[in-house]
Motif scaffolding. Sequence first.
Motif, short mmCIF file in Angstrom:
data_model
loop_
_atom_site.label_atom_id
_atom_site.label_comp_id
_atom_site.label_asym_id
_atom_site.label_seq_id
_atom_site.Cartn_x
_atom_site.Cartn_y
_atom_site.Cartn_z
N ARG A 136 0.45 -1.14 0.50
CA ARG A 136 0.54 0.03 0.13
C ARG A 136 0.72 1.27 0.05
NH1 ARG A 136 -4.85 -0.11 3.95
NH2 ARG A 136 -6.27 -2.60 2.37
N MET A 137 0.24 2.37 -0.49
CA MET A 137 1.04 3.36 -0.55
C MET A 137 0.40 4.74 -0.46
SD MET A 137 3.58 2.80 -2.06
CE MET A 137 4.93 4.14 -1.91
N PRO A 138 0.54 5.95 0.05
CA PRO A 138 -0.21 7.14 0.65
C PRO A 138 -0.84 7.58 -0.45
CG PRO A 138 2.63 7.40 1.32
CD PRO A 138 2.13 6.02 -0.33
N GLU A 139 -1.94 8.09 -0.95
CA GLU A 139 -3.07 7.78 -2.17
C GLU A 139 -2.34 9.11 -2.95
OE1 GLU A 139 -6.59 9.86 -0.08
OE2 GLU A 139 -7.05 7.92 0.86
N ASP A 140 -1.53 10.21 -2.88
CA ASP A 140 -0.90 10.50 -3.62
C ASP A 140 0.21 10.26 -4.39
OD1 ASP A 140 0.97 10.78 -1.20
OD2 ASP A 140 1.26 12.97 -2.05
N ILE A 141 1.02 9.03 -3.82
CA ILE A 141 1.72 8.12 -4.49
C ILE A 141 0.88 7.28 -5.16
CG2 ILE A 141 4.05 6.72 -4.48
CD1 ILE A 141 4.30 9.75 -3.54
N ASP A 142 0.08 6.32 -4.71
CA ASP A 142 -0.31 5.42 -4.70
C ASP A 142 -1.23 6.17 -6.87
OD1 ASP A 142 -1.83 2.96 -5.08
OD2 ASP A 142 -3.89 4.46 -5.71
N GLU A 143 -1.81 7.34 -6.40
CA GLU A 143 -2.22 7.55 -8.07
C GLU A 143 -0.90 8.34 -8.61
OE1 GLU A 143 -4.53 12.18 -8.99
OE2 GLU A 143 -4.60 11.09 -7.14
N ILE A 144 0.39 8.21 -8.62
CA ILE A 144 1.08 8.80 -9.66
C ILE A 144 1.19 7.41 -10.19
CG2 ILE A 144 3.42 9.43 -9.94
CD1 ILE A 144 2.76 11.12 -7.70
N VAL A 145 1.72 6.52 -9.08
CA VAL A 145 2.60 5.30 -9.60
C VAL A 145 1.05 4.74 -10.18
CG1 VAL A 145 2.88 3.23 -9.12
CG2 VAL A 145 3.45 4.57 -7.97
N ARG A 146 -0.18 4.21 -10.60
CA ARG A 146 -1.08 4.08 -11.50
C ARG A 146 -1.51 4.61 -12.73
NH1 ARG A 146 -4.25 0.45 -8.40
NH2 ARG A 146 -4.06 0.09 -6.24
N ALA A 147 -0.88 5.67 -12.54
CA ALA A 147 -1.75 6.37 -14.08
C ALA A 147 -0.17 6.04 -14.94
CB ALA A 147 -0.94 7.90 -13.70
N LYS A 148 0.81 5.36 -14.51
CA LYS A 148 1.88 4.90 -14.75
C LYS A 148 2.26 3.82 -16.29
CE LYS A 148 5.34 6.77 -13.03
NZ LYS A 148 6.53 8.34 -13.75
N PRO A 149 1.89 4.27 -17.68
CA PRO A 149 1.07 3.53 -18.79
C PRO A 149 1.58 2.16 -18.76
CG PRO A 149 3.29 5.70 -19.61
CD PRO A 149 3.15 5.25 -18.16
N ASN A 150 3.14 1.62 -18.06
CA ASN A 150 3.01 0.39 -17.19
C ASN A 150 3.85 0.39 -16.87
OD1 ASN A 150 4.07 -2.58 -17.68
ND2 ASN A 150 5.22 -2.15 -19.47
N ARG A 151 2.86 0.36 -15.67
CA ARG A 151 3.18 0.64 -14.82
C ARG A 151 3.74 -1.05 -13.79
NH1 ARG A 151 -2.25 1.21 -13.25
NH2 ARG A 151 -2.77 -1.58 -11.92
N THR A 152 3.43 -2.39 -14.01
CA THR A 152 4.23 -3.36 -14.35
C THR A 152 5.40 -2.75 -13.85
OG1 THR A 152 2.02 -4.50 -13.74
CG2 THR A 152 4.07 -5.69 -13.55
N GLN A 153 5.95 -3.03 -14.98
CA GLN A 153 7.39 -2.72 -15.13
C GLN A 153 8.34 -1.34 -14.68
OE1 GLN A 153 9.05 -5.64 -17.28
NE2 GLN A 153 10.38 -4.06 -16.28
N TRP A 154 7.19 -0.90 -14.65
CA TRP A 154 8.30 1.02 -13.91
C TRP A 154 7.76 0.03 -12.75
CZ3 TRP A 154 6.84 3.39 -10.05
CH2 TRP A 154 7.66 4.72 -9.59
N LEU A 155 7.64 -0.08 -11.67
CA LEU A 155 7.57 -0.79 -10.38
C LEU A 155 8.44 -2.37 -10.43
CD1 LEU A 155 3.87 -0.79 -9.13
CD2 LEU A 155 5.74 0.47 -7.86
N ARG A 156 8.57 -2.68 -11.27
CA ARG A 156 9.72 -3.94 -11.13
C ARG A 156 11.32 -2.91 -11.42
NH1 ARG A 156 6.17 -7.36 -15.65
NH2 ARG A 156 6.13 -8.13 -13.87
N ASP A 157 11.62 -2.02 -12.33
CA ASP A 157 12.34 -1.31 -13.16
C ASP A 157 12.66 -0.81 -11.17
OD1 ASP A 157 12.30 -1.96 -15.08
OD2 ASP A 157 11.86 -0.32 -16.05
N ALA A 158 12.13 -0.07 -10.52
CA ALA A 158 12.20 1.04 -9.65
C ALA A 158 13.18 0.33 -8.22
CB ALA A 158 10.80 1.54 -8.66
N ILE A 159 12.27 -1.27 -8.63
CA ILE A 159 13.19 -2.00 -7.64
C ILE A 159 14.44 -3.09 -7.61
CG2 ILE A 159 12.42 -4.72 -6.56
CD1 ILE A 159 9.32 -4.02 -6.28
#
Length: 89
Positions: free
Chosen positions: A30-53
């Motif tokens: 779970r993320m803070p609401e404002d951060i969650d909104e930013i991440v969910r707006a990413k066009p390929n958020r799964t790959q973006w999250l993998r890259d970030a990790i």
Amino acid sequence: MAQPPIRPDVLTRFQTQNDIPMAKTPLSVRMPEDIDEIVRAKPNRTQWLRDAILEKLDREGELPAQETSPIDSSVTKKTIKPIRSAPKK
């Protein structure tokens, strides 16, 4: 009762990525609401999250050694490269 809409990624969800075996279960956080909104707006958020990790693990020196990891530097540079560079400090 109407059926829920089918997800557009139904055929590709939880599949092996670039011949790299994936874990049986996904991570969830779970993320803070404002951060969650930013991440969910990413066009390929799964790959973006993998890259970030992976970027964070690499900076901390915690990625497995190349000879024992399915993610070696050649694969990482070609298939798991970060979408955007981290800001310079």
